[in-house]
Design an enzyme around this catalytic site. Structure first.
Site, PDB file in Angstrom:
ATOM      1  N   ASP A   1       1.902   4.102   3.018  1.00  0.00           N
ATOM      2  CA  ASP A   1       0.553   4.853   2.334  1.00  0.00           C
ATOM      3  C   ASP A   1       1.392   5.978   1.469  1.00  0.00           C
ATOM      4  OD1 ASP A   1      -1.873   5.458   1.324  1.00  0.00           O
ATOM      5  OD2 ASP A   1      -2.686   6.302   3.385  1.00  0.00           O
ATOM      6  N   ASP A   2       1.568   7.078   2.414  1.00  0.00           N
ATOM      7  CA  ASP A   2       2.023   8.370   1.454  1.00  0.00           C
ATOM      8  C   ASP A   2       3.255   8.771   2.300  1.00  0.00           C
ATOM      9  OD1 ASP A   2       0.044   8.862  -0.687  1.00  0.00           O
ATOM     10  OD2 ASP A   2      -1.066   8.672   1.310  1.00  0.00           O
TER      11      ASP A   2
ATOM     12  N   HIS B   1       0.925  -1.213  -0.061  1.00  0.00           N
ATOM     13  CA  HIS B   1      -0.080   0.071   0.257  1.00  0.00           C
ATOM     14  C   HIS B   1       0.877   1.215  -0.100  1.00  0.00           C
ATOM     15  CE1 HIS B   1      -4.022   1.918   1.835  1.00  0.00           C
ATOM     16  NE2 HIS B   1      -3.000   2.974   1.219  1.00  0.00           N
TER      17      HIS B   1
ATOM     18  N   GLU C   1     -11.253   3.303   5.800  1.00  0.00           N
ATOM     19  CA  GLU C   1     -10.451   4.127   6.354  1.00  0.00           C
ATOM     20  C   GLU C   1     -11.142   5.388   7.266  1.00  0.00           C
ATOM     21  OE1 GLU C   1      -8.266   6.543   3.349  1.00  0.00           O
ATOM     22  OE2 GLU C   1      -6.674   6.738   4.738  1.00  0.00           O
TER      23      GLU C   1
ATOM     24  N   HIS D   1       1.163   4.967  -2.147  1.00  0.00           N
ATOM     25  CA  HIS D   1       0.876   5.851  -3.298  1.00  0.00           C
ATOM     26  C   HIS D   1       2.150   6.386  -4.042  1.00  0.00           C
ATOM     27  CE1 HIS D   1      -3.495   5.554  -2.386  1.00  0.00           C
ATOM     28  NE2 HIS D   1      -3.001   5.297  -1.410  1.00  0.00           N
TER      29      HIS D   1
ATOM     30  N   HIS E   1      -9.509   1.014  -1.531  1.00  0.00           N
ATOM     31  CA  HIS E   1      -9.275   1.610  -0.034  1.00  0.00           C
ATOM     32  C   HIS E   1     -10.829   1.693   0.281  1.00  0.00           C
ATOM     33  CE1 HIS E   1      -5.627   3.315  -1.515  1.00  0.00           C
ATOM     34  NE2 HIS E   1      -5.526   3.910  -0.218  1.00  0.00           N
TER      35      HIS E   1
HETATM   36  N1  ADE Z   1      -4.675   8.723  -1.790  1.00  0.00           N
HETATM   37  C1  ADE Z   1      -3.524   8.693  -1.211  1.00  0.00           C
HETATM   38  N2  ADE Z   1      -3.388   8.444  -0.011  1.00  0.00           N
HETATM   39  C2  ADE Z   1      -4.669   7.970   0.264  1.00  0.00           C
HETATM   40  C3  ADE Z   1      -5.411   7.339   1.272  1.00  0.00           C
HETATM   41  N3  ADE Z   1      -4.832   7.392   2.324  1.00  0.00           N
HETATM   42  N4  ADE Z   1      -6.732   7.349   1.167  1.00  0.00           N
HETATM   43  C4  ADE Z   1      -7.407   7.532   0.152  1.00  0.00           C
HETATM   44  N5  ADE Z   1      -6.847   8.046  -0.832  1.00  0.00           N
HETATM   45  C5  ADE Z   1      -5.616   8.342  -0.821  1.00  0.00           C
HETATM   46 ZN    ZN Z   2      -3.848   4.743   0.530  1.00  0.00          ZN
END
Ligand code: ADE
Ligand code: ZN
Length: 334
Positions: free
Chosen positions: A275-276, A14, A197, A16, A194
């Site tokens: 994630d990011d 996971h 969340e 991005h 997703h």
């Molecule tokens: N795009 C990038 N990170 C995300 C996240 N945590 N939830 C939904 N969309 C995303």
């Molecule tokens: Zn994500």
């Protein structure tokens, strides 16, 4: 413990790629591509990363992605991430990319794909890191735009293993993309989404039943529905959990309150992911360390996160065997 985590072989499911854009590269690309950004230096950018929820992050994240213009920008972005994988002992990674974030600005699908796949191929040869690519539809955009994106992916089908669903969850439930996902499955793509969340646990059920996903991204809201948790265990549904993301976006008020360890001990297949990472303060090792500092975990439990991720990955059977062997050798050596 941190030493054990540093050496542990890892699999990330996971991530991005646009979320791995570090402020330094953002600045360099903004200058190079003559794109205005409302900051004067990378530290100022970092200081702005103070989020109250998912949407407050997404607004800044989509703005940051605008500096990505040329094929070489997507290559630089992806190569920088693969070097981070090497540093954190990530042996296999499955990356999301958001084509609509770029095609909506006039950047071609081919430009994005050429840059990303060039870096992934180089990482396989030079770093020994295997990877898969997952095309994510932005759920705040409409079905027609998702269908158009699926169409643009056709020449690249061999390089994309699955389609996914990301962006603003509340107000954009899985059913909105039922037909696009059905078409994608018919074309041979695997599916992920997703769900759960920020949105309700019913989104997890609908992602499984309507979108027929192979695994759930985040999924942490499953704890609101004990029957669903039982189903996840029974059907071995993997949750790609992102601990630092969840605390930065206030899904949990602290890492101590995070339910990932409870879920692991109940027998849900959970993994740890970044994630990011450029926005949430850390890559894989940082996420593992954050969980291990807030919760008492044995070496076996920490290794189980990798074990679960290997089982849930989309790589070949042969690669899975290799990854399991790397993990076993490491655990046995401790
Ligand atoms: N795009 C990038 N990170 C995300 C996240 N945590 N939830 C939904 N969309 C995303
Ligand atoms: Zn994500």
């Amino acid at each position: 413990m941190y030493q054990f985590i540093a050496g542990l072989p890892k699999v990330e499911l996971h991530l991005h790629i646009e979320g791995s854009l570090e402020p330094e590269l953002m600045f360099a690309l903004a200058l190079h591509n003559n794109i205005a950004i409302p900051f004067t230096n990378p530290d100022e950018v970092r200081a702005a990363y103070d989020f109250s929820n998912l949407q407050s992050f997404l607004d800044i994240y989509y703005q940051g992605a605008q500096v990505l213009v040329k094929q070489s920008d997507f290559y630089d972005l992806t190569w920088a991430y693969m070097l981070r994988c090497k540093a954190d002992n990530v042996l296999h990674t499955e990356l999301f990319f958001d084509p609509q974030t770029h095609t909506d600005r006039g950047i071609s699908f081919d430009t994005v794909m050429k840059g990303i796949t060039q870096a992934l191929a180089q990482a396989e040869v030079e770093l020994g890191i295997s990877s898969q690519l997952i095309l994510c539809f932005l759920r705040h955009l409409d079905e027609a735009s998702a269908f158009e994106t699926l169409q643009q992916a056709t020449p690249w089908k061999e390089s994309i293993v699955a389609v996914g669903l990301d962006s603003s969850e509340v107000g954009h439930p899985p059913e909105k993309f039922a037909r696009v996902f059905a078409a994608a499955r018919e074309q041979g793509y695997l599916t992920v989404a997703h769900a759960g969340e920020e949105g309700p646990s019913s989104n997890i059920i609908d992602a499984l039943d309507v979108l027929k996903v192979s695994r759930i991204d985040h999924g942490v809201r499953c704890v609101d529905d004990p029957q669903l948790v039982a189903r996840l265990i029974e059907q071995k549904v993997h949750l790609t959990i992102c601990p630092l993301s969840n605390t930065k976006l206030k899904v949990f008020e602290s890492m101590k309150r995070h339910t990932i360890v409870d879920l692991l001990r109940q027998g849900v297949s959970v993994g740890i992911n970044a994630d990011d990472p450029a926005y949430f303060g850390g890559y894989m090792n940082d996420n593992f360390n954050a969980v291990a500092s807030a919760h008492q975990l044995s070496f076996e439990e920490i290794a189980k996160f990798t074990h679960n991720a290997i089982d849930a990955s989309f790589c070949s059977i042969e690669r899975k065997l290799e990854l399991r062997q790397h993990l076993q050798v490491y655990v046995d050596s401790q």
